[in-house]
Design a protein around this motif. Structure first.
Motif, PDB file in Angstrom:
ATOM      1  N   TRP A 109       2.628  -8.869  -8.055  1.00 14.41           N
ATOM      2  CA  TRP A 109       2.288  -7.510  -8.467  1.00 14.41           C
ATOM      3  C   TRP A 109       0.784  -7.297  -8.377  1.00 14.41           C
ATOM      4  O   TRP A 109       0.011  -8.036  -8.981  1.00 14.41           O
ATOM      5  CB  TRP A 109       2.770  -7.295  -9.896  1.00 14.41           C
ATOM      6  N   LYS A 110       0.347  -6.274  -7.636  1.00 17.41           N
ATOM      7  CA  LYS A 110      -1.071  -5.938  -7.573  1.00 17.41           C
ATOM      8  C   LYS A 110      -1.571  -5.507  -8.951  1.00 17.41           C
ATOM      9  O   LYS A 110      -0.948  -4.675  -9.612  1.00 17.41           O
ATOM     10  CB  LYS A 110      -1.313  -4.809  -6.564  1.00 17.41           C
ATOM     11  N   PHE A 111      -2.711  -6.011  -9.315  1.00  8.69           N
ATOM     12  CA  PHE A 111      -3.220  -5.734 -10.653  1.00  8.69           C
ATOM     13  C   PHE A 111      -3.585  -4.259 -10.830  1.00  8.69           C
ATOM     14  O   PHE A 111      -3.369  -3.685 -11.901  1.00  8.69           O
ATOM     15  CB  PHE A 111      -4.432  -6.614 -10.961  1.00  8.69           C
ATOM     16  N   LYS A 112      -4.109  -3.613  -9.803  1.00  4.01           N
ATOM     17  CA  LYS A 112      -4.504  -2.212  -9.951  1.00  4.01           C
ATOM     18  C   LYS A 112      -3.289  -1.301 -10.127  1.00  4.01           C
ATOM     19  O   LYS A 112      -3.351  -0.312 -10.868  1.00  4.01           O
ATOM     20  CB  LYS A 112      -5.369  -1.742  -8.785  1.00  4.01           C
ATOM     21  N   SER A 113      -2.177  -1.630  -9.487  1.00  7.37           N
ATOM     22  CA  SER A 113      -0.975  -0.825  -9.714  1.00  7.37           C
ATOM     23  C   SER A 113      -0.386  -1.122 -11.094  1.00  7.37           C
ATOM     24  O   SER A 113       0.213  -0.247 -11.725  1.00  7.37           O
ATOM     25  CB  SER A 113       0.066  -1.089  -8.627  1.00  7.37           C
ATOM     26  N   PHE A 114      -0.573  -2.347 -11.561  1.00  8.99           N
ATOM     27  CA  PHE A 114      -0.167  -2.681 -12.925  1.00  8.99           C
ATOM     28  C   PHE A 114      -0.923  -1.822 -13.941  1.00  8.99           C
ATOM     29  O   PHE A 114      -0.349  -1.369 -14.935  1.00  8.99           O
ATOM     30  CB  PHE A 114      -0.416  -4.175 -13.187  1.00  8.99           C
ATOM     31  N   ILE A 115      -2.192  -1.577 -13.700  1.00  5.67           N
ATOM     32  CA  ILE A 115      -2.984  -0.752 -14.620  1.00  5.67           C
ATOM     33  C   ILE A 115      -2.435   0.674 -14.676  1.00  5.67           C
ATOM     34  O   ILE A 115      -2.268   1.259 -15.753  1.00  5.67           O
ATOM     35  CB  ILE A 115      -4.466  -0.745 -14.199  1.00  5.67           C
ATOM     36  N   VAL A 116      -2.131   1.244 -13.514  1.00  9.02           N
ATOM     37  CA  VAL A 116      -1.557   2.594 -13.472  1.00  9.02           C
ATOM     38  C   VAL A 116      -0.224   2.613 -14.219  1.00  9.02           C
ATOM     39  O   VAL A 116       0.068   3.534 -14.997  1.00  9.02           O
ATOM     40  CB  VAL A 116      -1.372   3.063 -12.020  1.00  9.02           C
ATOM     41  N   LEU A 160       1.885  -1.550  -4.315  1.00 12.69           N
ATOM     42  CA  LEU A 160       2.582  -2.186  -5.426  1.00 12.69           C
ATOM     43  C   LEU A 160       2.541  -3.707  -5.334  1.00 12.69           C
ATOM     44  O   LEU A 160       2.315  -4.388  -6.338  1.00 12.69           O
ATOM     45  CB  LEU A 160       4.044  -1.717  -5.467  1.00 12.69           C
ATOM     46  N   ARG A 161       2.725  -4.211  -4.129  1.00 14.67           N
ATOM     47  CA  ARG A 161       2.878  -5.651  -3.966  1.00 14.67           C
ATOM     48  C   ARG A 161       1.672  -6.269  -3.264  1.00 14.67           C
ATOM     49  O   ARG A 161       1.076  -5.667  -2.368  1.00 14.67           O
ATOM     50  CB  ARG A 161       4.152  -5.953  -3.179  1.00 14.67           C
ATOM     51  N   GLU A 169      -0.047 -13.351   2.270  1.00 19.69           N
ATOM     52  CA  GLU A 169      -1.038 -14.428   2.249  1.00 19.69           C
ATOM     53  C   GLU A 169      -1.500 -14.722   0.828  1.00 19.69           C
ATOM     54  O   GLU A 169      -1.611 -15.893   0.419  1.00 19.69           O
ATOM     55  CB  GLU A 169      -2.243 -14.057   3.118  1.00 19.69           C
ATOM     56  N   ASP A 170      -1.770 -13.667   0.060  1.00 24.74           N
ATOM     57  CA  ASP A 170      -2.208 -13.856  -1.324  1.00 24.74           C
ATOM     58  C   ASP A 170      -1.095 -14.469  -2.177  1.00 24.74           C
ATOM     59  O   ASP A 170      -1.346 -15.328  -3.029  1.00 24.74           O
ATOM     60  CB  ASP A 170      -2.634 -12.522  -1.923  1.00 24.74           C
ATOM     61  N   PRO A 203      -7.387 -14.426  -5.331  1.00 25.21           N
ATOM     62  CA  PRO A 203      -7.489 -13.104  -4.700  1.00 25.21           C
ATOM     63  C   PRO A 203      -7.614 -11.947  -5.691  1.00 25.21           C
ATOM     64  O   PRO A 203      -8.347 -10.990  -5.434  1.00 25.21           O
ATOM     65  CB  PRO A 203      -6.179 -13.006  -3.898  1.00 25.21           C
ATOM     66  N   GLU A 204      -6.908 -12.016  -6.802  1.00 28.98           N
ATOM     67  CA  GLU A 204      -6.895 -10.895  -7.752  1.00 28.98           C
ATOM     68  C   GLU A 204      -7.873 -11.088  -8.912  1.00 28.98           C
ATOM     69  O   GLU A 204      -8.541 -10.154  -9.339  1.00 28.98           O
ATOM     70  CB  GLU A 204      -5.479 -10.722  -8.315  1.00 28.98           C
ATOM     71  N   MET A 205      -7.942 -12.330  -9.442  1.00 25.33           N
ATOM     72  CA  MET A 205      -8.714 -12.573 -10.656  1.00 25.33           C
ATOM     73  C   MET A 205     -10.085 -13.210 -10.392  1.00 25.33           C
ATOM     74  O   MET A 205     -10.997 -13.087 -11.192  1.00 25.33           O
ATOM     75  CB  MET A 205      -7.930 -13.491 -11.608  1.00 25.33           C
ATOM     76  N   GLY A 206     -10.194 -13.930  -9.287  1.00 25.73           N
ATOM     77  CA  GLY A 206     -11.451 -14.582  -8.974  1.00 25.73           C
ATOM     78  C   GLY A 206     -11.640 -15.924  -9.656  1.00 25.73           C
ATOM     79  O   GLY A 206     -12.691 -16.558  -9.504  1.00 25.73           O
TER      80      GLY A 206
END
Length: 514
Positions: free
Chosen positions: A209-216, A491-492, A496-497, A505-508
């Motif tokens: 799950w992409k974190f930015k779509s999770f925020i929305v 959304l996804r 590769e990630d 990739p998402e959190m660093g």
């Protein structure tokens, strides 16, 4: 140092010994011998008529005594509600550990971050408009002070000769119209309930799950979806009025949130998992189902215990009253259902696979807790054990059906634990409520009784409420996730990630550094 030298040191010399021993003995003797003067070690004299607020100190009038008693009662209720709210807030740590433990180590930071940030996102969303939509239609919380100023503000639609309440219209941003101790207390307590529902899909959609779509998503659920259904059940909306409008028992009754909290979260997780698709490698082209093992079972087990502990705030706290002695029965029923759920799940797995399976022990306990959340105040001990045991088996059957038949990948079983067993929870209330509690619930005279105790209409009200929850939440969330998937937000995560793990990739940062 040699022993002979050590023995000549100050502490082991005869002179040094007496310099310490004699003063100590003297202090001990004085402590024991001195009489107790003007103290109240037993607490029997603490709190007298002199502590009652009065114009004339020590001589309060009957009205002043009554005011003090009333003030103390509300103070006890507010303190109780706040403390139990704090317990529910701590459940967020339990959810984080359960979900992270059941997923892969390469996504630890990402899964933890979602469970952490849903709290901040949910607080803001509920503050902006969620609380207003849910409770701003006719707020009248007598146990917390009977705050004035929030009455007759429900948006309603008149159909079939009755008003159908849909959402509240007062209380946005906790503005000055609701600037009241009772309302603020209710806000905090209901906020952590909403946050429980909002965090459930983070397990069902974990690891892709992409974190930015999770925020929305977090703002959408906390501001609109959860509050709307919550209003229909707890805010004076149309499901709560099924009793007064159509004679269906006491309307849809859900004491602490089997449908309002858990089914909402579980159905949202199901819709999200369906739209986002399975994790890479979960299902083979030949239809085979591949197990992606949990990386840390101890973490998941500890998280489960944290959740079980927090549930003693979840269910007894929903009285909103520390002076309602039913809390003893509610807490005990909660414990019994959790135990029978865990045991039934463990036994079922042993009989089916010859393995005890600690993962399903944990989910069985959570399933029992979810199921007892609605009926906990209305049933006896035997019914609580039955309700929990059924949930413990039901969660396994549901998980297997969703995973192997529907091919929907839910890494932690969130849709089964919370969605399926949340639905069972409200249905079980409609079956097992024994008529010993709930007089006047939702404006209907008399206590709450289920089908097995003579009121089949109560079961119908529970069925309508649970079904409405599934249909409304699934449609609202399915459309939302589909739309988000088609926008630039997405959304996804990329393949590769996902293969590498979402931590970098998402959190660093990595969740674990070897």
């Amino acid at each position: 140092m040699r022993l002979s030298d050590f023995s000549k040191s100050f502490y082991f010399s005869r002179k040094g010994f007496f310099k310490i021993f004699i003063p100590l003995m003297l202090m001990l003797f004085i402590t024991i011998a001195l009489p107790v003067v003007a103290q109240d070690a037993g607490g029997t004299k603490t709190g007298t008529i002199n502590d009652v607020t009065a114009v004339t100190a020590g001589k309060p009038t009957l009205t002043e005594i009554g005011d003090q008693a009333g003030h103390n009662k509300i103070a006890i209720n507010i303190m109780w509600t706040l403390i139990t709210g704090f317990l529910v807030m701590f459940m967020q740590a339990g959810f984080a550990m359960v979900e992270t433990g059941f997923t892969q180590r390469k996504n630890v930071a990402h899964t933890m971050a979602m469970n952490f940030m849903i709290y901040g996102i949910g607080v803001l969303g509920f503050w902006i408009c969620g609380f207003a939509f849910m409770f701003g239609g006719g707020l009248n919380v007598a146990s917390l002070g009977n705050a004035a100023g929030v009455t007759s503000s429900e948006f309603t639609v008149h159909m079939f000769g009755h008003d159908f309440g849909l959402w509240g219209k007062v209380g946005y941003f906790l503005n000055s119209k609701v600037y009241d101790v009772g309302i603020f207390t209710l806000f905090l307590f209901q906020l952590v309930f909403m946050d429980t529902a909002a965090t459930i899909p983070t397990g069902g959609m974990a690891e892709r799950w992409k974190f930015k779509s999770f925020i929305v998503y977090g703002f959408y659920l906390s501001m609109f979806v959860y509050p709307l259904f919550g209003n229909w059940v707890w805010g004076g909306g149309w499901l709560s009025a099924l009793g007064t409008n159509y004679g269906l028992g006491h309307g849809h009754v859900d004491f602490a949130g089997s449908s309002v909290v858990h089914e909402v979260g579980g159905v949202a997780a199901l819709a999200g998992a369906l739209v986002i698709g399975p994790r890479l490698g979960k299902y083979g082209k030949d239809g085979s189902v591949n197990t992606i093992p949990a990386h840390n079972i101890p973490m998941a087990i500890i998280g489960t215990f944290i959740l079980a502990f927090g549930w003693f705030g979840f269910n007894p706290g929903s009285t909103l009253s520390g002076t309602d002695l039913r809390i003893g029965i509610i807490a005990t029923n909660t414990m019994l259902a959790s135990a029978s759920g865990a045991f039934a799940a463990a036994l079922y797995k042993k009989l089916k696979t010859n393995k005890w399976d600690p993962g399903f022990m944990a989910n069985g306990m959570l399933a029992g807790l979810v199921a007892i959340t609605a009926p906990c105040a209305f049933v006896n001990a035997t019914s609580a054990v039955i309700i929990g045991a059924v949930a413990g088996v039901l969660v396994i059957l549901s998980y297997n059906f969703i995973d192997t038949k529907l091919k929907i990948d839910d890494p932690v079983g969130a849709s089964s634990v919370h969605g399926t067993c949340g639905y069972w929870g409200v249905l079980s209330l409609g079956l097992f409520a024994d008529g010993t509690y709930g007089d006047g619930w939702n404006g209907v005279p008399g206590t709450v009784k289920g089908l097995f105790y003579g009121d089949g209409k109560q079961f119908l009200a529970e069925f309508i409420g649970g079904t409405t929850c599934f249909v409304f939440v699934f449609i609202a969330m399915y459309i939302f996730f589909k739309l988000i998937a088609k926008t630039s937000i997405g959304l996804r995560s990329t393949a590769e990630d996902e293969m590498a793990g979402l931590d970098i990739p998402e959190m660093g940062v990595h969740g674990y550094v070897d």
